[in-house]
Write a protein that holds these residues in place. Structure first.
Motif, PDB file in Angstrom:
ATOM      1  N   MET A  35       0.813  -1.180   0.171  1.00 10.21           N
ATOM      2  CA  MET A  35       0.045  -0.105   0.105  1.00 10.21           C
ATOM      3  C   MET A  35       0.917   1.466   0.103  1.00 10.21           C
ATOM      4  SD  MET A  35      -3.093  -1.035   2.617  1.00 10.21           S
ATOM      5  CE  MET A  35      -2.135  -1.798   3.630  1.00 10.21           C
ATOM      6  N   GLN A  36       2.077   1.342   0.699  1.00 12.01           N
ATOM      7  CA  GLN A  36       2.905   2.365   0.668  1.00 12.01           C
ATOM      8  C   GLN A  36       3.606   2.655  -0.611  1.00 12.01           C
ATOM      9  OE1 GLN A  36       4.886   3.415   4.423  1.00 12.01           O
ATOM     10  NE2 GLN A  36       5.876   5.160   3.703  1.00 12.01           N
ATOM     11  N   THR A  37       3.969   1.624  -1.012  1.00 15.25           N
ATOM     12  CA  THR A  37       4.507   1.599  -2.453  1.00 15.25           C
ATOM     13  C   THR A  37       3.611   2.179  -3.496  1.00 15.25           C
ATOM     14  OG1 THR A  37       6.189  -0.408  -1.767  1.00 15.25           O
ATOM     15  CG2 THR A  37       5.798   0.248  -4.046  1.00 15.25           C
ATOM     16  N   ALA A  38       2.374   1.685  -3.401  1.00 13.99           N
ATOM     17  CA  ALA A  38       1.214   2.285  -4.454  1.00 13.99           C
ATOM     18  C   ALA A  38       0.979   3.814  -4.210  1.00 13.99           C
ATOM     19  CB  ALA A  38       0.025   1.538  -4.190  1.00 13.99           C
ATOM     20  N   TRP A  39       1.095   4.258  -2.762  1.00 15.82           N
ATOM     21  CA  TRP A  39       1.251   5.847  -2.612  1.00 15.82           C
ATOM     22  C   TRP A  39       2.336   6.362  -3.194  1.00 15.82           C
ATOM     23  CZ3 TRP A  39       2.966   8.167   2.569  1.00 15.82           C
ATOM     24  CH2 TRP A  39       2.796   9.614   2.427  1.00 15.82           C
ATOM     25  N   PHE A  40       3.554   5.995  -2.999  1.00 16.98           N
ATOM     26  CA  PHE A  40       4.783   6.561  -3.573  1.00 16.98           C
ATOM     27  C   PHE A  40       4.573   6.564  -4.962  1.00 16.98           C
ATOM     28  CE2 PHE A  40       9.094   5.949  -5.112  1.00 16.98           C
ATOM     29  CZ  PHE A  40       9.692   7.043  -4.565  1.00 16.98           C
ATOM     30  N   LEU A  41       4.039   5.680  -5.504  1.00 12.88           N
ATOM     31  CA  LEU A  41       4.317   5.659  -7.101  1.00 12.88           C
ATOM     32  C   LEU A  41       3.124   6.339  -7.768  1.00 12.88           C
ATOM     33  CD1 LEU A  41       5.038   1.853  -7.919  1.00 12.88           C
ATOM     34  CD2 LEU A  41       6.449   3.676  -7.777  1.00 12.88           C
ATOM     35  N   THR A  42       1.987   6.328  -7.090  1.00 16.37           N
ATOM     36  CA  THR A  42       0.548   7.104  -7.699  1.00 16.37           C
ATOM     37  C   THR A  42       0.563   8.549  -7.119  1.00 16.37           C
ATOM     38  OG1 THR A  42      -0.673   6.092  -6.032  1.00 16.37           O
ATOM     39  CG2 THR A  42      -0.117   4.772  -8.115  1.00 16.37           C
ATOM     40  N   GLY A  43       1.010   8.733  -5.844  1.00 15.87           N
ATOM     41  CA  GLY A  43       0.399   9.872  -5.293  1.00 15.87           C
ATOM     42  C   GLY A  43      -0.992  10.040  -4.792  1.00 15.87           C
ATOM     43  N   ASN A  44      -1.555   8.777  -4.895  1.00 13.46           N
ATOM     44  CA  ASN A  44      -3.222   8.751  -4.639  1.00 13.46           C
ATOM     45  C   ASN A  44      -3.213   9.073  -2.976  1.00 13.46           C
ATOM     46  OD1 ASN A  44      -5.760   8.373  -4.168  1.00 13.46           O
ATOM     47  ND2 ASN A  44      -5.867   7.122  -5.951  1.00 13.46           N
ATOM     48  N   PRO A  45      -3.765  10.010  -2.558  1.00 18.54           N
ATOM     49  CA  PRO A  45      -3.993  10.115  -1.129  1.00 18.54           C
ATOM     50  C   PRO A  45      -4.738   8.955  -0.261  1.00 18.54           C
ATOM     51  CG  PRO A  45      -4.481  12.216  -2.084  1.00 18.54           C
ATOM     52  CD  PRO A  45      -4.507  11.052  -2.913  1.00 18.54           C
ATOM     53  N   LYS A  46      -5.444   8.086  -1.458  1.00 17.63           N
ATOM     54  CA  LYS A  46      -6.233   6.865  -0.698  1.00 17.63           C
ATOM     55  C   LYS A  46      -5.265   6.071  -0.201  1.00 17.63           C
ATOM     56  CE  LYS A  46      -7.186   3.726  -3.749  1.00 17.63           C
ATOM     57  NZ  LYS A  46      -8.104   2.953  -4.826  1.00 17.63           N
ATOM     58  N   TRP A  47      -4.163   5.704  -0.831  1.00 19.21           N
ATOM     59  CA  TRP A  47      -3.038   4.541  -0.475  1.00 19.21           C
ATOM     60  C   TRP A  47      -2.290   5.172   1.104  1.00 19.21           C
ATOM     61  CZ3 TRP A  47      -4.230   0.322  -2.054  1.00 19.21           C
ATOM     62  CH2 TRP A  47      -4.525  -0.021  -3.726  1.00 19.21           C
TER      63      TRP A  47
END
Length: 416
Positions: A35-47
């Protein structure tokens, strides 16, 4: 009162309760990395919100799990001096590596990750969580190396009545290690996935404001559980071949088992070298639960059919399944450990020779005291987990920006 029986009960209590914390820790940290990797890659605050919410539950379980581990170490030192004296030179090597290389690094990385929110660059902060996960896996790796040696002693020689390590590589190629390690990792992922899906299902049933957010975590949990349960079954059944070769007495009699018992009788004297029936019973029920949890594949339509989620019935099934992986890991532990009896180190050190010469009254007192303490820690853990899980993901304390009052949570973003 029998000192040996009390010591075994104490070992079973401390290690089984601690193991429950371990599987949650190992399973959740893997999901957090994703989940944190997805946040880092996408910048989506959801993650970010998902990472903060599930990270808070992870930290609670980790901290209290450390306390149960300390209690477990106390019972080792108190009750099993014969084990340390006879095989400590071999058994202690992987445990020392686990403590120095894995556990200390894992705790350091986790502390920096907890207090590094909004203070470190996002890439550095993510790297710390990857460090936590990798050292957690390293910790499990070395613990299983040590346990595999007790199941099948290899790479040693006995000098002056003490076992000495002669081949470190043999510890890593032990036939009772590889598949068992994969089985434990897969069981941890299954437990973490079911836990995530069950908490998410509870919020979806209640129609919380974060419906879309928990729908995402429900899907992550179900996919993880579905993949993990297949690995659990595969690694589980793959162990029967090696176990039959190196532990022929574990699950029933055979000509090889009869020959081994005759050899042990000549070396150690007459005795009952048949493992208790409890090991086979535990194995049977664990397999039954494993096949039952395989039905999680039938719930995968929840991934793309929102109307199924709104029926609620599948969500209740997920919640009811929550205890099953925890019961299964305890039964698996019983099958592996009780099936080794009457040996601490299979065919090398009888359990009765490994126990400390402690007064039965003192052993009983420590059993009661440790059981009460571990019970309190387990209840505290699940109470805190349930309380913080019920609060939802609006504004967890973990990762809250500095200066935000605790009693004035920020409103959830509209996208969730």
């Amino acid at each position: 009162m029998d000192t040996l029986l009390l010591a075994r009960l104490q070992f079973a209590t401390t290690t089984s309760i601690h193991f429950l914390f371990v599987v949650v820790t190992l399973g959740l940290v893997t999901l957090l990395v994703g989940m944190q990797t997805a946040w880092f890659l996408t910048g989506n605050p959801k993650w970010e919100r998902l990472t903060r919410f599930w990270g808070q539950l992870y930290v609670i379980n980790y901290v209290l799990g450390i306390a149960t581990g300390i209690v477990m170490e106390f019972q080792f030192g108190l009750n099993w001096s014969g084990l340390s004296r006879y095989v400590g030179n071999v058994f202690g090597a992987p445990l020392a590596i686990e403590t120095l290389v894995a556990f200390f690094l894992e705790s350091t990385f986790l502390g920096m990750w907890i207090f590094g929110w909004h203070r470190l660059r996002r890439g550095v902060h993510l790297a710390l969580l990857w460090g936590v996960a990798l050292t957690a896996y390293a910790s499990a790796f070395w613990i299983m190396v040590a346990n595999a040696w007790l199941q099948n002693p290899v790479g040693y020689e006995v000098r002056d009545g003490i076992a000495h390590l002669t081949d470190f590589g043999a510890l890593l190629t032990n036939p009772t290690f590889g598949m068992a390690f994969g089985h434990v990792v897969a069981a941890s992922l299954l437990t973490g996935g079911i836990l995530m899906a069950a908490v998410s299902a509870w919020h979806l049933i209640r129609r919380t404001p974060d419906f879309a957010l928990f729908r995402t975590s429900l899907r992550i949990g179900l996919v993880t559980a579905a993949g993990a349960v297949t690995l659990v079954q595969g690694f589980g059944f793959a162990q029967f071949g090696p176990i039959g070769q190196v532990q022929p007495t574990k699950f029933g009699g055979s000509p090889a088992a009869d020959a081994l018992v005759a050899e042990w009788t000549a070396r150690f004297g007459p005795g009952d070298y048949t493992p208790p029936a409890l090991s086979s019973v535990g194995l049977g029920f664990m397999i039954l639960i494993g096949f039952t949890l395989g039905a999680v594949w039938l719930l995968l339509p929840l991934l793309w059919r929102d109307w199924i989620i709104r029926l609620r019935f599948p969500l209740w099934l997920i919640m009811l399944a929550l205890p099953l992986p925890f019961v299964a890991v305890i039964l698996g532990w019983i099958a592996r450990e009780v099936g080794r009896q009457p040996w601490v180190a299979y065919g090398l050190l009888p359990t009765e020779r490994a126990v400390s010469g402690v007064d039965p009254g003192l052993m009983l007192a420590s059993l009661i005291g440790f059981s009460l303490l571990l019970g309190a820690l387990a209840v505290t853990n699940w109470t805190l987990l349930a309380r913080h899980a019920a609060r939802g993901a609006a504004d967890p304390a973990l990762g809250r920006p500095p200066g935000t009052p605790d009693d004035e949570p920020r409103p959830a973003p509209a996208f969730a």
